[in-house]
Design a protein around this motif. Sequence first.
Motif, short mmCIF file in Angstrom:
data_model
loop_
_atom_site.label_atom_id
_atom_site.label_comp_id
_atom_site.label_asym_id
_atom_site.label_seq_id
_atom_site.Cartn_x
_atom_site.Cartn_y
_atom_site.Cartn_z
N PRO A 73 0.74 -1.30 -0.12
CA PRO A 73 0.12 0.00 -0.05
C PRO A 73 0.83 1.45 -0.09
O PRO A 73 1.73 1.22 0.58
CB PRO A 73 -0.86 -0.10 1.48
CG PRO A 73 0.02 -1.07 2.34
CD PRO A 73 0.77 -1.92 1.20
N ASP A 74 0.53 2.10 -0.77
CA ASP A 74 1.13 3.66 -0.84
C ASP A 74 2.69 3.66 -0.88
O ASP A 74 3.04 4.27 0.22
CB ASP A 74 0.43 4.54 0.36
CG ASP A 74 -0.82 4.72 0.16
OD1 ASP A 74 -1.24 4.94 -1.12
OD2 ASP A 74 -1.67 5.01 1.09
N ASN A 76 6.16 4.98 -1.81
CA ASN A 76 6.70 6.38 -2.12
C ASN A 76 7.39 6.22 -3.62
O ASN A 76 7.44 4.97 -4.03
CB ASN A 76 7.67 6.73 -1.07
CG ASN A 76 8.92 6.12 -1.08
OD1 ASN A 76 9.14 4.95 -1.57
ND2 ASN A 76 9.79 6.58 -0.12
N SER A 82 6.55 1.93 2.57
CA SER A 82 5.25 1.75 2.34
C SER A 82 4.32 2.41 3.44
O SER A 82 4.89 2.01 4.59
CB SER A 82 4.61 0.20 1.91
OG SER A 82 3.33 0.03 2.22
N GLN A 83 3.39 3.17 3.18
CA GLN A 83 2.67 3.82 4.17
C GLN A 83 1.20 3.35 4.45
O GLN A 83 0.44 3.51 3.51
CB GLN A 83 2.85 5.53 4.08
CG GLN A 83 2.37 6.35 5.00
CD GLN A 83 2.44 7.69 4.88
OE1 GLN A 83 3.42 8.11 4.36
NE2 GLN A 83 1.32 8.57 4.98
N THR A 84 1.08 2.90 5.57
CA THR A 84 -0.30 2.48 5.90
C THR A 84 -1.03 3.81 6.56
O THR A 84 -0.11 4.67 7.00
CB THR A 84 -0.57 1.24 6.42
OG1 THR A 84 -0.07 1.21 7.75
CG2 THR A 84 0.02 0.20 5.75
#
Length: 158
Positions: A73-74, A76, A82-84
């Motif tokens: 997820p997400d 960069n 990965s940023q949740t």
Amino acid sequence: MKKGFTLIELLVVVLIIGILSAIALPQYTTAVEKSRAAEAITLMGTLRYAAERTRLQTGDWPDDFTVLDIEMPDVNDAGTTSQTKNFNITATESGTNYVISAVRANNGTAAGGDSAYTLKTTVSTDGTARRSCSGSATLCKAITSGNCSGTNDDTCSF
């Protein structure tokens, strides 16, 4: 004769509700944080197995998430984070080990205070993995069921 509650009776009820709330709120907060940590642990496990598959195919640990056979997820632009909603997840090669870190975050920024902690999974080349939690001793003890060591119980393994 008038029917109703006296002021003292109402104050006693409010006091009892206040005491119950003071006891229940910390337990609720810990339970919510444990469920957030479970989300990160699941995602880190999925990332671990995808990284191991990539290493078996190419001979090297992956240096970014875009080469994996899963979708994180997400991610960069550099493909390294990965940023949740609750965690910032990174993975780096450290010697012969692959270290996956999940830093507790609030809306993309590192959380401060009592909710600041980091979950780590260290995978060696033979496939064994060690998981640990560092940061908030109270939350790490709850997440790892009390498997802590160190002078301040600041490192917990699970």
